[in-house]
Design a protein around this motif. Structure first.
Motif, mmCIF file in Angstrom:
data_model
loop_
_atom_site.group_PDB
_atom_site.id
_atom_site.type_symbol
_atom_site.label_atom_id
_atom_site.label_comp_id
_atom_site.label_asym_id
_atom_site.label_seq_id
_atom_site.Cartn_x
_atom_site.Cartn_y
_atom_site.Cartn_z
ATOM 1 N N LYS A 67 -2.553 -0.069 -5.729
ATOM 2 C CA LYS A 67 -3.969 -0.003 -5.675
ATOM 3 C C LYS A 67 -4.164 0.592 -4.333
ATOM 4 C CE LYS A 67 -5.060 -2.954 -9.746
ATOM 5 N NZ LYS A 67 -5.667 -4.162 -10.157
ATOM 6 N N THR A 68 -3.666 0.026 -3.343
ATOM 7 C CA THR A 68 -4.415 0.100 -2.002
ATOM 8 C C THR A 68 -3.706 1.533 -1.278
ATOM 9 O OG1 THR A 68 -4.298 -2.257 -1.484
ATOM 10 C CG2 THR A 68 -4.233 -0.674 0.656
ATOM 11 N N THR A 128 -15.294 8.090 3.180
ATOM 12 C CA THR A 128 -14.196 7.275 2.471
ATOM 13 C C THR A 128 -14.125 5.761 3.099
ATOM 14 O OG1 THR A 128 -12.605 7.912 3.866
ATOM 15 C CG2 THR A 128 -12.960 9.163 1.894
ATOM 16 N N ARG A 138 0.822 -1.303 -0.084
ATOM 17 C CA ARG A 138 0.010 0.175 0.015
ATOM 18 C C ARG A 138 0.609 1.323 -0.051
ATOM 19 N NH1 ARG A 138 -0.358 -1.919 4.942
ATOM 20 N NH2 ARG A 138 -2.441 -2.778 4.852
ATOM 21 N N LEU A 184 -8.890 5.252 1.387
ATOM 22 C CA LEU A 184 -9.478 5.232 2.620
ATOM 23 C C LEU A 184 -8.659 6.148 3.494
ATOM 24 C CD1 LEU A 184 -11.288 3.260 4.318
ATOM 25 C CD2 LEU A 184 -9.145 2.078 4.979
ATOM 26 N N LYS A 187 -13.103 9.277 -2.320
ATOM 27 C CA LYS A 187 -13.733 8.007 -2.460
ATOM 28 C C LYS A 187 -14.056 7.303 -3.620
ATOM 29 C CE LYS A 187 -18.349 6.453 -1.667
ATOM 30 N NZ LYS A 187 -19.958 6.745 -1.272
ATOM 31 N N LYS A 188 -14.050 8.229 -4.798
ATOM 32 C CA LYS A 188 -13.935 7.713 -6.255
ATOM 33 C C LYS A 188 -12.490 7.179 -6.545
ATOM 34 C CE LYS A 188 -17.436 11.171 -7.728
ATOM 35 N NZ LYS A 188 -17.589 12.506 -8.612
ATOM 36 N N ASP A 189 -11.617 7.309 -5.975
ATOM 37 C CA ASP A 189 -10.389 6.848 -6.307
ATOM 38 C C ASP A 189 -9.904 5.822 -5.291
ATOM 39 O OD1 ASP A 189 -8.069 6.717 -7.831
ATOM 40 O OD2 ASP A 189 -6.894 8.265 -6.596
ATOM 41 N N SER A 190 -10.959 5.351 -4.460
ATOM 42 C CA SER A 190 -10.573 4.181 -3.662
ATOM 43 C C SER A 190 -9.614 4.395 -2.512
ATOM 44 C CB SER A 190 -10.291 3.209 -4.307
ATOM 45 O OG SER A 190 -11.307 2.487 -5.290
#
Length: 335
Positions: free
Chosen positions: A200-201, A260, A97, A232, A227-230
């Motif tokens: 991705k994380t 988020t 991450r 947190l 949030k749209k880009d994932s």
């Protein structure tokens, strides 16, 4: 590190009877040597009527020599079998991450209402001290730093070099990003950093003790982009909102975390902040994976060295015994 003894090539010990098979199946080695001719040798043949014949001298090894050869053969096979100590597979930290810390360094973080080692200290100094420990524990994560006040600035791009991140953290101080608190700009800057990376994380940790005072990028709008880009987002409020003079907007921080999929925490002192970091560690655990290669310590040189030492010792002792016998024979001839 616990280790287990293993033999890599156990099949080598099937060669143990090989010397016996060679001894039984192959013909003996014959070596020609000149004989000593006596002056009266021919007269003796004429007198006896015997014809000269070829003779052979069979040199026999005694029990000790056979034992030495047997032990050396076993030791050589032991060396060829590659004995070794094999440790357990090491756990390798898996880079899984990007972890971004966005810290508020506006003027309000200069308040001396926190305590370090029994003495009053600035909020920023206490936060920075605990943040150091948190960063060093995140081995495997690619850490990044964003500091914000009136504007948001990248202090450290994403990197696995946590020591460098810690050094860059030390270089930051209150007021470097301006005196206001623009949380929305900090989130937007983080979103921009995440978009330029391939992992991705994505996790963002926001620390602030104030109320967003910006009007160009609202915190919840920025949270919606995250949030749209994932991404947190965990939010940490610094200070006690119940005390006079503390302007902490807990509602906005809670809404950002909820939007988020993260969580909100309130840190009223250094101890509670350390506990919050421990909770975040549990929520975002470091991932490990087993290394394919196990740590191996080769031991073949022990039996090999012992075999060589035994051969050298037997040759030396044999030569010494032969020398002693020759001297004994010379003394008997003088008598």
């Amino acid at each position: 590190m616990p280790s287990n003894f293993e033999i890599a090539h156990l099949w080598v010990f099937w060669l143990l009877p090989l010397p016996l098979l060679i001894y039984w199946l192959l013909p003996p080695l014959r070596m020609k040597s000149a004989s000593i001719t006596l002056p009266t040798y021919q007269n003796a043949l004429n007198y006896t009527g015997e014809k000269p014949r070829k003779s052979a001298l069979v040199k026999r090894k005694n029990f000790i020599q056979w034992m030495v050869l047997t032990i050396c053969w076993v030791l050589l096979l032991a060396a060829l079998s590659s004995p070794q100590l094999v440790g357990k597979p090491e756990m390798k930290v898996k880079t899984s991450r990007n972890f971004l810390i966005a810290a508020d360094i506006s003027f309000s973080m200069a308040k001396t209402d926190w305590v370090i080692d029994g003495e009053k200290a600035r909020r920023w100094d206490a936060v920075k001290e605990v943040m150091h420990d948190f960063i060093q524990k995140r081995k495997g994560d690619r850490m990044g730093l964003v500091f914000f006040g009136t504007n948001a600035y990248i202090q450290a791009p994403f990197t696995p070099d946590l020591q460098t991140v810690g050094q860059l953290l030390d270089e930051a101080d209150v007021g470097m990003a301006g005196q206001m608190t623009h949380i929305g700009k900090a989130i937007a800057k983080g979103v921009d950093m995440f978009e330029k990376d391939t992992i991705k994380t994505k996790v963002m940790l926001i620390l602030t003790d104030g109320i967003d005072s910006g009007d160009d990028v609202l915190p919840l709008d920025a949270a919606d982009l995250a949030k749209k880009d994932s991404i947190l987002i965990y939010t940490i409020g610094i200070g006690d909102p119940g005390k006079e003079g503390n302007e902490l907007d807990e509602k906005t921080l809670k809404d950002i975390a909820t939007e988020t999929g993260g969580q909100y925490f309130l840190a009223q002192d250094e101890d509670r902040l350390a506990e919050i970091y421990d909770e975040v560690d549990k929520l975002e655990p470091i991932e490990y994976e087993e290394m394919e290669n196990k740590p191996v310590t080769l031991l073949y040189y022990y039996p090999l060295g012992l075999a060589i030492a035994l051969i050298i010792a037997s040759v030396f002792i044999g030569a010494l015994i032969q020398l002693i016998r020759q001297r004994g024979r010379k003394e008997e001839s003088y008598v």
